[in-house]
Design an enzyme around this catalytic site. Structure first.
Site, short mmCIF file in Angstrom:
data_model
loop_
_atom_site.label_atom_id
_atom_site.label_comp_id
_atom_site.label_asym_id
_atom_site.label_seq_id
_atom_site.Cartn_x
_atom_site.Cartn_y
_atom_site.Cartn_z
CG LEU A 292 -2.02 -1.06 1.24
CD1 LEU A 292 -2.75 -1.06 2.58
CD2 LEU A 292 -3.02 -0.83 0.11
NE ARG A 293 7.00 2.45 1.89
CZ ARG A 293 7.47 1.28 2.29
NH1 ARG A 293 7.81 0.37 1.38
NH2 ARG A 293 7.61 0.99 3.56
CB ALA A 294 2.13 2.20 -4.79
#
Length: 712
Positions: A292-294
């Site tokens: 989910l960093r993107a």
């Protein structure tokens, strides 16, 4: 007569940011990080000579000044000082607790991390001068402390040693630097904008560090003549008189810096509507990015872009610009994949109505049951699993297994018949059932696609080396873990403080010491003995002859070698590729740090012809001889991929050539298949004193199990 007062010249002024021609994406990425440091930094990829470093260094002039606690070496913010600052405690809203003073204002720093820096220089260490002269334990801050609340710039970041990469990863993830060494235990805040530049031809980044960069930009030199001419014109003017050139652009620099400051003040008030949030989630899911960093980085970049454009809320245009910069390097499923983004697909996703969720990757247009790419409704090859790669092979005809350079006695028992005979030109004649030509004979040149790379076992060079830092074989390196102390050979390279003190302590009374500090002599000095891992030269010698040209066998060979190349990439090795077929051996890839080039050459490798095994071994011996002269400290690992047959020349020639490689750490990958095996590759391995491993046993099953357990 008095001389007129001369205007003092600025020493080595930086090239102005606003004077840079082109590179609009890079400028935007840097500006978004200046507006919102939470975006997470920029990775600049590009060919040499594209002004990557010039643009990054010019960024510092645009950053707002930083207010710090006066006298604090760790740049604490007076409004909210770090409660665990080594120079603290500080009182909020004031200067140092020892003397309440207003905060000091200084320009934002751009700190450069050299590729060859030591761990102590990056993280900080014991102040040896004060420890030895005053007898006190004091901490000397490193580059991470200097970069706090500023920019940490790493040129050629892909060449950074692994021990420095590990420190950067910890600091970037936690925003804190921990130092535990030589009796020093210190932690301090280390929140910085990480900017790196790299040339992909020199090797790729470790995936963990790659993911820590918020945005990535690919920089290429313009092909427009007018733009290239303007670049040269401005650069020559700057070199002729840097101060005058900078003065010409001073007004635009100030205006841009003021706009950055206004956007930074506005960014906290920008609203991220639910529709924009759903667009971000839709785009990230559709492009199948990991984690989910993107999503978070894209959201932060979109908010920063909206603030930069003066908008109060994020729009689809902001999401588009953020996704273009945040997603390309997160879509890579393989280290050999080039980063990139399908902008047409991005437009389609952004044009969807965010209130009406479309079918996701598992729906009728993208899932495994649909008729889109990858589904069984298109290109299904049944049991063979080869998909479109074998679409040109008639389904009614089994692929031929006859090997024209091998006697029939060597053909695998149980293999299908060779099929209709070939003509003199090597082409298969039409089959009776379909009228279409069957697959070409193995001796005719052809290119066979590779299966996906497989994780392979770890092969190392025995003994203790002293080569370039890496992650493969044991080595005595100046950057590894400390294993003891020793008398220095020449000038001490890394002082072992405890051992030095212990050597000097018994002699202090005899030397007349009567105050603080130690009386040292040269014979007291001890240097640290360190052991780490080195990178090796992995030279692949691959049999590309007709005996390997049977489709399934060569697919498996290419898959295995791709796995070994992937392993070499992860362990920071240099690689080279020698192939032999017909009557000669070719150095397809000279030794290089670009493992991606090796993968590209392997995928396009043609096969066919006879098997000049002796020529391949002789070429490998010559390549290693030359590389030993160029880089004597880098130890080689030879990976020979063959079935052991030699149909061009004799087996005795091959064994004599193998004698030239005695003493070289070698792995022979035995590609012979079938129930009846001649054992030629095993015999060759014994002759070379090499480890022999079957192609089917090359996969590291234990490592894959460990990875799955850790993921669970």
């Amino acid at each position: 007569m008095t001389k007129p007062k001369e205007t003092p010249k600025v020493r080595d002024p930086r090239y102005p940011f606003t004077a840079i021609v082109g590179s609009e994406d890079l400028k935007l990425a840097l500006i978004l990080n200046a507006v919102s440091p939470g975006v997470g930094g920029v990775l600049v990829r590009g060919e040499k000579g594209t002004a990557k470093s010039t643009i990054v260094r010019a960024l510092a002039a645009l950053l707002p000044p930083v207010e710090t606690v006066r006298g604090c070496r760790f740049s604490c913010d007076p409004a909210s000082p770090d409660p665990e600052c080594p120079d603290g405690p500080h009182e909020a809203g004031t200067g140092s607790s020892r003397a309440s003073q207003p905060g000091a204002v200084r320009p934002a720093r751009l700190v450069e991390l050299p590729v060859g820096a030591s761990e102590d220089r990056l993280a900080g260490s014991l102040d040896l001068e004060r420890a030895l002269t005053e007898g006190v334990k004091a901490f000397e801050p490193g580059l991470l402390a200097a970069a706090h609340r500023g920019v940490l710039y790493v040129d050629e970041v892909n060449l950074l040693h692994d021990h420095l990469v590990d420190l950067l990863l910890d600091a970037a993830a936690l925003g804190t630097c921990y130092v535990e060494r030589e009796g020093v235990s210190v932690r301090h805040a280390a929140r910085f904008l990480l900017v790196g530049t790299m040339n992909p031809e020199e090797g790729e980044l470790r995936p963990q560090l790659l993911d820590r960069f918020g945005l990535t930009v690919e920089v290429r030199a313009s092909r427009e003549v007018s733009q290239r001419a303007e670049v040269i014109r401005r650069r020559l003017a700057f070199e002729a008189d840097p101060v005058a050139f900078a003065a010409l652009w001073d007004g635009e620099e100030r205006a841009l810096a003021a706009r950055v400051a206004e956007a930074r003040a506005r960014v906290a008030d920008v609203v991220l509507p639910d529709a924009a949030l759903r667009r971000i989630a839709t785009v990230c899911a559709a492009f199948e990015v990991d984690g989910l960093r993107a999503d978070l980085v894209t959201a932060r970049a979109a908010i920063a872009h909206a603030a930069w454009q003066g908008r109060a809320a994020v729009t689809a245009d902001d999401v588009r610009e953020a996704a273009r910069l945040a997603l390309p390097h997160r879509r890579r499923r393989d280290p050999f994949d080039a980063p990139g983004l399908d902008e047409a697909k991005l437009e389609d996703l952004l044009n969807q109505d965010p209130e009406d969720p479309e079918d996701g990757p598992g729906g009728p247009e993208g899932g495994p049951g649909g008729g889109s790419e990858g589904g069984p409704g298109e290109g299904d090859s049944g049991e063979g699993g080869d998909g479109n790669a074998d679409a040109d092979v008639p389904q009614g005809d089994a692929p031929p297994s006859a090997e024209p350079d091998v006697p029939d006695a060597g053909r695998d028992v149980g293999a299908p018949p060779a099929g209709p005979p070939a003509g003199e030109d090597g082409e298969r004649r039409p089959t009776a059932s379909t009228g279409a030509p069957a697959e070409p004979v193995a001796g005719r040149e052809q290119v066979v696609a590779a299966d996906p790379a497989r994780r392979t076992r770890l092969f190392t060079v025995p003994g203790l080396g002293a080569g370039a830092p890496g992650r493969r074989s044991r080595a005595a390196t100046p950057l590894g873990r400390v294993t003891g102390a020793r008398l220095p050979q020449g000038r001490p390279s890394s002082l072992h403080l405890r051992a030095t003190v212990e050597a000097a302590a018994p002699h202090q009374a005899g030397r007349g010491r009567n105050g603080p500090g130690l009386l040292l002599r040269r014979e007291d000095l001890r240097e640290a003995a360190r052991e780490g891992r080195e990178g090796n030269l992995v030279l692949f010698v691959v049999d590309a002859s007709g005996s390997m040209a049977a489709r399934q066998r060569m697919r498996a060979v290419k898959s295995a070698v791709l796995g070994l190349l992937l392993d070499a990439y992860q362990r920071r090795d240099k690689v080279g590729l020698v192939t032999f077929r017909g009557a000669r051996a070719d150095l397809v890839l000279p030794p290089t740090s670009s493992v991606e080039a090796g993968a590209a050459r392997l995928r396009d490798l043609p096969t066919g012809g006879r098997t000049p095994l002796a020529a391949g071994l002789l070429r490998a011996a010559e390549v290693l001889r030359v590389e030993r002269l160029r880089d004597p400290s880098r130890r080689p690992l030879l990976v020979l991929v063959t079935d052991g047959r030699a149909t061009s020349g004799t087996v005795e020639d091959a064994h004599r050539a193998a004698g030239l490689l005695t003493g070289v750490a070698t792995v022979v990958v035995d590609c012979e298949g079938g129930h009846v095996r001649l054992g030629l590759a095993g015999t060759l391995a014994r002759r070379m004193g090499a480890e022999s491993v079957r192609l089917d046993d090359l996969t590291d099953l234990a490592g894959m199990v460990r990875e799955r357990r850790s993921a669970a």
